[in-house]
Scaffold this active site. Sequence first.
Site, PDB file in Angstrom:
ATOM      1  CB  CYS A 233      26.229  -7.626 -42.762  1.00 37.65           C
ATOM      2  SG  CYS A 233      25.655  -7.940 -44.283  1.00 37.65           S
TER       3      CYS A 233
ATOM      4  N   GLY B   6      23.845  -4.719 -42.099  1.00 41.56           N
ATOM      5  CA  GLY B   6      24.548  -4.889 -41.080  1.00 41.56           C
ATOM      6  C   GLY B   6      25.929  -4.098 -40.477  1.00 41.56           C
TER       7      GLY B   6
ATOM      8  N   GLY C  71      21.625  -6.700 -45.996  1.00 45.00           N
ATOM      9  CA  GLY C  71      23.073  -6.038 -46.111  1.00 45.00           C
ATOM     10  C   GLY C  71      23.670  -5.024 -45.246  1.00 45.00           C
TER      11      GLY C  71
HETATM   12  N1  LIG Z   1      19.263  -9.291 -42.637  1.00 45.03           N
HETATM   13  C1  LIG Z   1      20.424  -9.605 -43.180  1.00 45.03           C
HETATM   14  O1  LIG Z   1      21.055  -9.037 -43.816  1.00 45.03           O
HETATM   15  C2  LIG Z   1      20.896 -10.973 -42.619  1.00 45.03           C
HETATM   16  C3  LIG Z   1      20.934 -11.471 -41.808  1.00 45.03           C
HETATM   17  N2  LIG Z   1      21.710 -12.452 -41.495  1.00 45.03           N
HETATM   18  C4  LIG Z   1      21.141 -13.024 -39.638  1.00 45.03           C
HETATM   19  O2  LIG Z   1      22.275 -13.999 -39.513  1.00 45.03           O
HETATM   20  C5  LIG Z   1      21.034 -15.238 -38.946  1.00 45.03           C
HETATM   21  C6  LIG Z   1      22.107 -16.166 -38.942  1.00 45.03           C
HETATM   22  O3  LIG Z   1      21.918 -16.865 -40.934  1.00 45.03           O
HETATM   23  P1  LIG Z   1      22.359 -17.931 -41.427  1.00 45.03           P
HETATM   24  O4  LIG Z   1      22.373 -19.070 -40.763  1.00 45.03           O
HETATM   25  O5  LIG Z   1      23.585 -16.992 -42.784  1.00 45.03           O
HETATM   26  O6  LIG Z   1      21.206 -18.239 -42.559  1.00 45.03           O
HETATM   27  P2  LIG Z   1      19.496 -17.941 -41.450  1.00 45.03           P
HETATM   28  O7  LIG Z   1      19.061 -18.868 -39.904  1.00 45.03           O
HETATM   29  O8  LIG Z   1      18.718 -17.323 -42.838  1.00 45.03           O
HETATM   30  O9  LIG Z   1      18.574 -19.381 -42.727  1.00 45.03           O
HETATM   31  C7  LIG Z   1      17.676 -19.581 -43.210  1.00 45.03           C
HETATM   32  C8  LIG Z   1      17.166 -20.904 -44.223  1.00 45.03           C
HETATM   33  O10 LIG Z   1      17.438 -20.879 -45.146  1.00 45.03           O
HETATM   34  C9  LIG Z   1      18.020 -21.315 -46.015  1.00 45.03           C
HETATM   35  N3  LIG Z   1      18.749 -20.361 -47.084  1.00 45.03           N
HETATM   36  C10 LIG Z   1      19.076 -20.485 -48.065  1.00 45.03           C
HETATM   37  N4  LIG Z   1      19.082 -19.221 -49.288  1.00 45.03           N
HETATM   38  C11 LIG Z   1      19.720 -18.990 -47.687  1.00 45.03           C
HETATM   39  C12 LIG Z   1      21.122 -17.479 -48.190  1.00 45.03           C
HETATM   40  N5  LIG Z   1      20.605 -17.002 -49.444  1.00 45.03           N
HETATM   41  N6  LIG Z   1      20.786 -17.361 -47.045  1.00 45.03           N
HETATM   42  C13 LIG Z   1      20.854 -17.736 -45.653  1.00 45.03           C
HETATM   43  N7  LIG Z   1      19.969 -18.713 -45.515  1.00 45.03           N
HETATM   44  C14 LIG Z   1      19.892 -19.227 -46.948  1.00 45.03           C
HETATM   45  C15 LIG Z   1      19.137 -22.106 -45.659  1.00 45.03           C
HETATM   46  O11 LIG Z   1      19.821 -22.986 -46.093  1.00 45.03           O
HETATM   47  P3  LIG Z   1      21.313 -23.748 -46.577  1.00 45.03           P
HETATM   48  O12 LIG Z   1      22.051 -22.588 -45.587  1.00 45.03           O
HETATM   49  O13 LIG Z   1      20.935 -25.276 -46.500  1.00 45.03           O
HETATM   50  O14 LIG Z   1      20.883 -22.872 -47.262  1.00 45.03           O
HETATM   51  C16 LIG Z   1      18.512 -21.929 -43.593  1.00 45.03           C
HETATM   52  O15 LIG Z   1      17.841 -23.443 -44.071  1.00 45.03           O
HETATM   53  C17 LIG Z   1      19.698 -15.264 -39.791  1.00 45.03           C
HETATM   54  O16 LIG Z   1      18.697 -15.583 -39.116  1.00 45.03           O
HETATM   55  C18 LIG Z   1      19.760 -13.636 -40.291  1.00 45.03           C
HETATM   56  O17 LIG Z   1      19.450 -13.448 -38.141  1.00 45.03           O
HETATM   57  C19 LIG Z   1      22.592 -13.241 -41.740  1.00 45.03           C
HETATM   58  C20 LIG Z   1      22.786 -12.741 -42.901  1.00 45.03           C
HETATM   59  C21 LIG Z   1      21.910 -11.815 -43.653  1.00 45.03           C
HETATM   60  N1  LIG Z   2      24.448 -10.651 -43.158  1.00 41.23           N
HETATM   61  C1  LIG Z   2      24.128 -10.327 -42.032  1.00 41.23           C
HETATM   62  N2  LIG Z   2      23.694  -9.753 -41.292  1.00 41.23           N
HETATM   63  C2  LIG Z   2      23.807  -9.742 -40.323  1.00 41.23           C
HETATM   64  C3  LIG Z   2      24.441 -10.709 -39.314  1.00 41.23           C
HETATM   65  N3  LIG Z   2      24.227 -11.053 -38.067  1.00 41.23           N
HETATM   66  C4  LIG Z   2      23.451  -9.716 -38.382  1.00 41.23           C
HETATM   67  N4  LIG Z   2      22.983  -9.283 -39.363  1.00 41.23           N
HETATM   68  C5  LIG Z   2      21.925  -8.612 -39.065  1.00 41.23           C
HETATM   69  O1  LIG Z   2      22.093  -7.276 -39.073  1.00 41.23           O
HETATM   70  C6  LIG Z   2      21.134  -5.985 -37.955  1.00 41.23           C
HETATM   71  C7  LIG Z   2      21.705  -4.814 -36.786  1.00 41.23           C
HETATM   72  O2  LIG Z   2      22.762  -4.904 -38.151  1.00 41.23           O
HETATM   73  P1  LIG Z   2      23.744  -3.390 -37.138  1.00 41.23           P
HETATM   74  O3  LIG Z   2      23.776  -2.540 -38.251  1.00 41.23           O
HETATM   75  O4  LIG Z   2      22.375  -2.507 -36.226  1.00 41.23           O
HETATM   76  O5  LIG Z   2      24.569  -3.654 -36.142  1.00 41.23           O
HETATM   77  C8  LIG Z   2      21.368  -7.967 -37.133  1.00 41.23           C
HETATM   78  O6  LIG Z   2      19.404  -7.317 -36.944  1.00 41.23           O
HETATM   79  C9  LIG Z   2      20.625  -8.575 -38.821  1.00 41.23           C
HETATM   80  O7  LIG Z   2      19.607  -8.136 -38.904  1.00 41.23           O
HETATM   81  C10 LIG Z   2      25.476 -11.200 -40.150  1.00 41.23           C
HETATM   82  O8  LIG Z   2      26.765 -12.717 -39.954  1.00 41.23           O
HETATM   83  N5  LIG Z   2      24.991 -11.658 -41.364  1.00 41.23           N
END
Ligand SMILES: NC(=O)C1=CN([C@@H]2O[C@H](COP(=O)(O)OP(=O)(O)OC[C@H]3O[C@@H](n4cnc5c(N)ncnc54)[C@H](OP(=O)(O)O)[C@@H]3O)[C@@H](O)[C@H]2O)C=CC1
Ligand SMILES: Nc1nc2c(ncn2[C@@H]2O[C@H](COP(=O)(O)O)[C@@H](O)[C@H]2O)c(=O)[nH]1
Length: 346
Positions: free
Chosen positions: A186, A183, A181
């Site tokens: 984000c 980002g 969270g």
């Molecule tokens: N660092 C961070 O805070 C975050 C980073 N991201 C970035 O964005 C990319 C794409 O994210 P996103 O498409 O949301 O999901 P992911 O690519 O991370 O999804 C991976 C798998 O996890 C399952 N899943 C279960 N619970 C969750 C949840 N709470 N959030 C997301 N997936 C979940 C999804 O299934 P299903 O879709 O069926 O639930 C899916 O099969 C991530 O790979 C990451 O790089 C995204 C959000 C937060």
């Molecule tokens: N919750 C979400 N986090 C995301 C998403 N896309 C990327 N990211 C995360 O943010 C960092 C980069 O952070 P920054 O502050 O340097 O910009 C990246 O590596 C992911 O972990 C998203 O769509 N939702």
Amino acid sequence: MRIELDIKLGFKNVMIRPKRSTLKSRADVSLERTFKFLHAKKGWTGIPVMAANMDTTGTFEMATALAEHKMFTAIHKHYSIEQWKAFLDAAEESITEHIAVSTGTGSADMEKLNELMNQFPQLRFICIDVANGYSEHFVKFVKKVREKYPDKVIIAGNVVTGEMVEELLLAGADIIKVGIGPGSVCTTRLKTGVGFPQLSAIIECADAAHGLGGQIISDGGCKSPGDVAKAFGGGADFVMLGGMFSGHKESGGELVEEDGEKFKTFYGMSSETAMEKYSGGVAEYRASEGKTVKVPYRGPVEDTVQDILGGVRSTCTYVGAKKLKELTKRTTFIRVQEQLNEMFSE
Ligand SMILES: NC(=O)C1=CN([C@@H]2O[C@H](COP(=O)(O)OP(=O)(O)OC[C@H]3O[C@@H](n4cnc5c(N)ncnc54)[C@H](OP(=O)(O)O)[C@@H]3O)[C@@H](O)[C@H]2O)C=CC1
Ligand SMILES: Nc1nc2c(ncn2[C@@H]2O[C@H](COP(=O)(O)O)[C@@H](O)[C@H]2O)c(=O)[nH]1
Ligand SMILES: [K+]
């Protein structure tokens, strides 16, 4: 319900206390680090700042530019095998020291990973990246990748607490990616209420990882070189940047011109923009957890790199760290109520 009452800190809640130092110049500071890994046999030397595996920052162009400085790029997972082939054919051999292949945890992800690793066995780093690293399925996937690739360096995340860092290291990961969270694009905290202030997450997770002989990446939340220094000061072995590497020539995203000014789009990998692009829209049972923004175009990433590395070198001289490795040991954080003089900022 339970409540933890001690305060958890973000970068903006602290500053680094200056200390007496024998360093004469910022040029005397080395930012290179050498790591041995918990599972993978061969170690790594470089400057441990990396571009995020977003399709706007984890590009082949970014990797080529950052590798010049021995910095690292987690390549995004949406390039095809053909694009990988073209890139690796043209790149210098040493590029494999400075890039990771990213993968999700679906069965199609595993197939693509296997195909990539079969065709390009010189690739050394695998970044298994999901939004929510707390699921049992994720741990099993990490185990499976470790069994199949005993020699590769495995990065796994994201998590923010010590017990999950330990579980993933024991499951076969070498490096744990930390951050839920924080980002710049984000919206997870807004949509879900879940998260952990990034500096405290680093401190807790670094302690857990180092206890077992693993490393961590601080992923997300850095807005300035000072934040990068604070992440290292808190114990991060690597720092991953999205927003700070957005808007450049080497970044992905569309270049747009409005009233004579240039911008590049930048968006979260869980934003509506990314989901439209790669999965044909937002699935009906979920919400988008990322934003789309327009970043003023900043030209080649080289200047930004100098700015970041120059800043961190300066931090090191303020606390007497001749090498980046010594920064954590020499860091005392002070909790603060204010950071900047905003007289001339809008
Ligand atoms: N660092 C961070 O805070 C975050 C980073 N991201 C970035 O964005 C990319 C794409 O994210 P996103 O498409 O949301 O999901 P992911 O690519 O991370 O999804 C991976 C798998 O996890 C399952 N899943 C279960 N619970 C969750 C949840 N709470 N959030 C997301 N997936 C979940 C999804 O299934 P299903 O879709 O069926 O639930 C899916 O099969 C991530 O790979 C990451 O790089 C995204 C959000 C937060
Ligand atoms: N919750 C979400 N986090 C995301 C998403 N896309 C990327 N990211 C995360 O943010 C960092 C980069 O952070 P920054 O502050 O340097 O910009 C990246 O590596 C992911 O972990 C998203 O769509 N939702
Ligand atoms: K990511």
